[in-house]
Write a protein that holds these residues in place. Sequence first.
Motif: not given
Length: 234
Positions: A106-120
């Motif tokens: 929901r909205g802009f995400i940080s690099p931490s969330w990109v790496s977390t969701i991408g790897s998960k």
Amino acid sequence: TVTPENYTRAIISLSRCSSTYVFPGNNYVDMGDWMLLDRDLLNLPKREEQAIPFASDAGETHDLVVVYNSGEGKWGVQGYSQEEHENFYAATTVPEAGLGQLVFIRGFISPSWVSTIGSKYNIDPEFFRRHMEYLSASVDRHAYSFPSLASSSNNIFRLCVSTLLHRDGFGELDLQSQRSYQSTELGIYKIQQLGSTKVHCGDSLVREYSTLCSSFSVIEQWISLCVTKTDQGW
């Protein structure tokens, strides 16, 4: 298993591949630089008095990521705030056989969330690069942005959501001058706001802004979708 740190390093490594490689990373240069804004991702030493990047103001947070798990006749729902990416990585499970899972950002995400969701979920970084293409100010870095075969990325989709706005004239500006001014301001917004740490987790992003006439304008926003499949579900 791909960890968030490995996912980040893979993007940064790809961004440093020169044009002599079979898969040049020109179009990942800006995304790689953006990932490095969050120095915790690679356990890099923080600069003096560095604030938490992309953090929302106190009292203005909401569930940034919401997970829906399909079950027998019902859906389980779990929300995560901007700072709970580690809890998300540890707690969210892969769907059981024949079931699915929906993850809403929901909205802009940080690099931490990109790496977390991408790897998960083993998401192709191309999905995030396309969703955040505003990071690339140079046309040269878009030279090979899209694959030549549509089937190579048929799990990535984009929906455009337009909002019609009404206003009573532009004051002293004529229509052409107003369009020129808005185009300049939108470019500044993309570079100085979206491409920096000034934007906060959960913020809504404006992709395009167009003036139709002296009374109506259109704001354009995007919904990006990525479908990933496992041996058991989706």
